[in-house]
Design an enzyme around this catalytic site. Structure first.
Site, PDB file in Angstrom:
ATOM      1  N   SER A 139       0.858  -1.187   0.000  1.00 31.11           N
ATOM      2  CA  SER A 139       0.000   0.000   0.000  1.00 31.11           C
ATOM      3  C   SER A 139       0.895   1.238   0.000  1.00 31.11           C
ATOM      4  O   SER A 139       2.031   1.184   0.504  1.00 31.11           O
ATOM      5  CB  SER A 139      -0.862  -0.004   1.262  1.00 31.11           C
ATOM      6  N   TYR A 152      -2.341  -1.717  10.389  1.00 27.32           N
ATOM      7  CA  TYR A 152      -2.459  -1.892   8.934  1.00 27.32           C
ATOM      8  C   TYR A 152      -1.190  -1.380   8.245  1.00 27.32           C
ATOM      9  O   TYR A 152      -0.566  -2.087   7.445  1.00 27.32           O
ATOM     10  CB  TYR A 152      -3.690  -1.146   8.406  1.00 27.32           C
TER      11      TYR A 152
HETATM   12  N1  LIG Z   1      -8.513   0.008  -1.689  1.00 31.60           N
HETATM   13  C1  LIG Z   1      -7.432   0.653  -1.296  1.00 31.60           C
HETATM   14  O1  LIG Z   1      -7.454   1.879  -1.115  1.00 31.60           O
HETATM   15  C2  LIG Z   1      -6.164  -0.081  -1.078  1.00 31.60           C
HETATM   16  C3  LIG Z   1      -4.989   0.664  -1.003  1.00 31.60           C
HETATM   17  C4  LIG Z   1      -3.778  -0.012  -0.778  1.00 31.60           C
HETATM   18  C5  LIG Z   1      -3.779  -1.380  -0.654  1.00 31.60           C
HETATM   19  N2  LIG Z   1      -4.938  -2.075  -0.728  1.00 31.60           N
HETATM   20  C6  LIG Z   1      -4.882  -3.513  -0.545  1.00 31.60           C
HETATM   21  O2  LIG Z   1      -5.535  -4.163  -1.599  1.00 31.60           O
HETATM   22  C7  LIG Z   1      -6.017  -5.429  -1.163  1.00 31.60           C
HETATM   23  C8  LIG Z   1      -7.458  -5.601  -1.591  1.00 31.60           C
HETATM   24  O3  LIG Z   1      -8.255  -4.655  -0.897  1.00 31.60           O
HETATM   25  P1  LIG Z   1      -9.580  -4.010  -1.535  1.00 31.60           P
HETATM   26  O4  LIG Z   1      -9.386  -2.566  -1.525  1.00 31.60           O
HETATM   27  O5  LIG Z   1      -9.943  -4.701  -2.781  1.00 31.60           O
HETATM   28  O6  LIG Z   1     -10.654  -4.310  -0.383  1.00 31.60           O
HETATM   29  P2  LIG Z   1     -11.865  -5.360  -0.309  1.00 31.60           P
HETATM   30  O7  LIG Z   1     -12.809  -5.149  -1.432  1.00 31.60           O
HETATM   31  O8  LIG Z   1     -12.367  -5.257   1.096  1.00 31.60           O
HETATM   32  O9  LIG Z   1     -11.159  -6.765  -0.538  1.00 31.60           O
HETATM   33  C9  LIG Z   1     -10.485  -7.423   0.473  1.00 31.60           C
HETATM   34  C10 LIG Z   1     -10.494  -8.893   0.125  1.00 31.60           C
HETATM   35  O10 LIG Z   1      -9.738  -9.603   1.112  1.00 31.60           O
HETATM   36  C11 LIG Z   1     -10.477 -10.750   1.490  1.00 31.60           C
HETATM   37  N3  LIG Z   1     -10.136 -11.145   2.849  1.00 31.60           N
HETATM   38  C12 LIG Z   1     -10.023 -10.355   3.938  1.00 31.60           C
HETATM   39  N4  LIG Z   1      -9.698 -11.113   5.011  1.00 31.60           N
HETATM   40  C13 LIG Z   1      -9.613 -12.388   4.574  1.00 31.60           C
HETATM   41  C14 LIG Z   1      -9.316 -13.617   5.203  1.00 31.60           C
HETATM   42  N5  LIG Z   1      -9.046 -13.710   6.526  1.00 31.60           N
HETATM   43  N6  LIG Z   1      -9.303 -14.744   4.456  1.00 31.60           N
HETATM   44  C15 LIG Z   1      -9.581 -14.680   3.140  1.00 31.60           C
HETATM   45  N7  LIG Z   1      -9.882 -13.551   2.485  1.00 31.60           N
HETATM   46  C16 LIG Z   1      -9.895 -12.413   3.197  1.00 31.60           C
HETATM   47  C17 LIG Z   1     -11.921 -10.337   1.377  1.00 31.60           C
HETATM   48  O11 LIG Z   1     -12.708 -11.497   1.241  1.00 31.60           O
HETATM   49  P3  LIG Z   1     -14.152 -11.601   1.963  1.00 31.60           P
HETATM   50  O12 LIG Z   1     -14.962 -10.471   1.376  1.00 31.60           O
HETATM   51  O13 LIG Z   1     -14.624 -12.938   1.562  1.00 31.60           O
HETATM   52  O14 LIG Z   1     -13.897 -11.435   3.410  1.00 31.60           O
HETATM   53  C18 LIG Z   1     -11.916  -9.488   0.126  1.00 31.60           C
HETATM   54  O15 LIG Z   1     -12.053 -10.286  -1.006  1.00 31.60           O
HETATM   55  C19 LIG Z   1      -5.790  -5.460   0.352  1.00 31.60           C
HETATM   56  O16 LIG Z   1      -4.615  -6.177   0.648  1.00 31.60           O
HETATM   57  C20 LIG Z   1      -5.614  -3.999   0.695  1.00 31.60           C
HETATM   58  O17 LIG Z   1      -4.842  -3.822   1.864  1.00 31.60           O
HETATM   59  C21 LIG Z   1      -6.113  -1.461  -0.954  1.00 31.60           C
END
Ligand SMILES: NC(=O)c1ccc[n+]([C@@H]2O[C@H](COP(=O)([O-])OP(=O)(O)OC[C@H]3O[C@@H](n4cnc5c(N)ncnc54)[C@H](OP(=O)(O)O)[C@@H]3O)[C@@H](O)[C@H]2O)c1
Length: 249
Positions: A139, A152
């Site tokens: 991130s 985080y």
């Molecule tokens: N969006 C941003 O601004 C941003 C910025 C920097 C980095 N990121 C990173 O990008 C990645 C994806 O995030 P996103 O923004 O797409 O958010 P998101 O839509 O909330 O997706 C998170 C995903 O992680 C899965 N997950 C969480 N805990 C889990 C567990 N214990 N076991 C299996 N699956 C799990 C969730 O599955 P379920 O729904 O089934 O729980 C969901 O599919 C993350 O690593 C996040 O830190 C995001």
């Protein structure tokens, strides 16, 4: 690493960035396997994407990772890439209550131990492939943290460091290590984030990030333009200014 010809496992491929990467890479010709915890969104992803495989896995659970790795490599022997995308981000209040150590532990178990454990379980399988890739998702907050989500930010900084070390250790092998460091992107990672006008639209992020990921040669880091102020804050001497923008006083 030619991702368009790869068989790619994407954790958290049932929503947000993970689902977007899954669909974009499948669109480029990759065979994609997604995991998630939420049965309904996992099934919805599979229903919309015939040809994609899916598994329910909790990446914070060590035993579930070990048994899943055996199953997925047996059922998909061509598997040669993983994108460690699953992650959680929760606000931690230092005051007035004590730090909530449950949030601390589940954030570390999901965001840091999850990718490390799953990599450990897949490395032997990947070492038998002509080419393979381990892709981590850190991130912009790995480089300049958001103060109300300290664990985080710490897990993402740790994933950045771990990716650098693993890349060096695997430099003489067939296994590439790539880090994707997204900026703030419009997903539901935190409640209401998908409506935040400061967030990069998900489609724009995916277009830029997937094109960088699939470039030849494979990059060490996938950095869209939007994340550069955070990624380069220390080198450019702008850390305090960027920290102040992310953490208004
Ligand atoms: N969006 C941003 O601004 C941003 C910025 C920097 C980095 N990121 C990173 O990008 C990645 C994806 O995030 P996103 O923004 O797409 O958010 P998101 O839509 O909330 O997706 C998170 C995903 O992680 C899965 N997950 C969480 N805990 C889990 C567990 N214990 N076991 C299996 N699956 C799990 C969730 O599955 P379920 O729904 O089934 O729980 C969901 O599919 C993350 O690593 C996040 O830190 C995001």
């Amino acid at each position: 690493m030619d991702f368009s010809k790869a068989t790619i496992l994407i954790t958290g491929g049932n929503s947000g960035i993970g689902r977007g990467l899954a669909e974009a890479l499948a669109g480029r010709g990759a065979k994609v396997i997604v995991t998630g915890r939420n049965t309904a969104s996992l099934q919805a992803t599979l229903d919309s994407n015939p040809g994609m495989a899916g598994y329910e896995v909790d990446v914070s659970d060590a035993e579930s990772i070990t048994s899943f790795a055996s199953l997925v490599t047996a059922e998909h022997p061509d598997l040669n890439a993983v994108i460690h995308n699953a992650g959680i981000m929760e606000v931690e209040k230092a005051l007035p209550e004590a730090l909530d150590l449950d949030i601390v532990e589940r954030t570390i178990a999901t965001n840091l131990l999850g990718p490390i454990r799953l990599t450990a379980a897949l490395l032997a399988h990947f070492s038998g492939k002509q080419e393979a890739a381990i892709v981590t998702v850190s991130s912009g907050l790995a480089f300049v943290p958001r103060a109300d989500t300290p664990t985080y930010g710490a897990t993402k900084a740790a994933i950045h460091s771990w990716s650098q070390s693993l890349r060096h250790e695997l430099r003489k092998t067939n296994i590439a290590v790539v880090e994707i460091a997204p900026p703030l992107v419009a997903t539901e990672l935190t409640p209401g984030q998908s409506n935040n006008p400061r967030a990069m639209p998900l489609g724009d992020f995916l277009t830029e990030a997937v094109s960088l990921l699939c470039a030849n040669p494979t990059p060490a880091e996938v950095l869209v333009q939007r994340v550069m102020p955070q990624r380069t804050a220390e080198q450019t001497g702008n850390f305090d200014a960027v920290f102040g923008m992310i953490n208004p006083s």
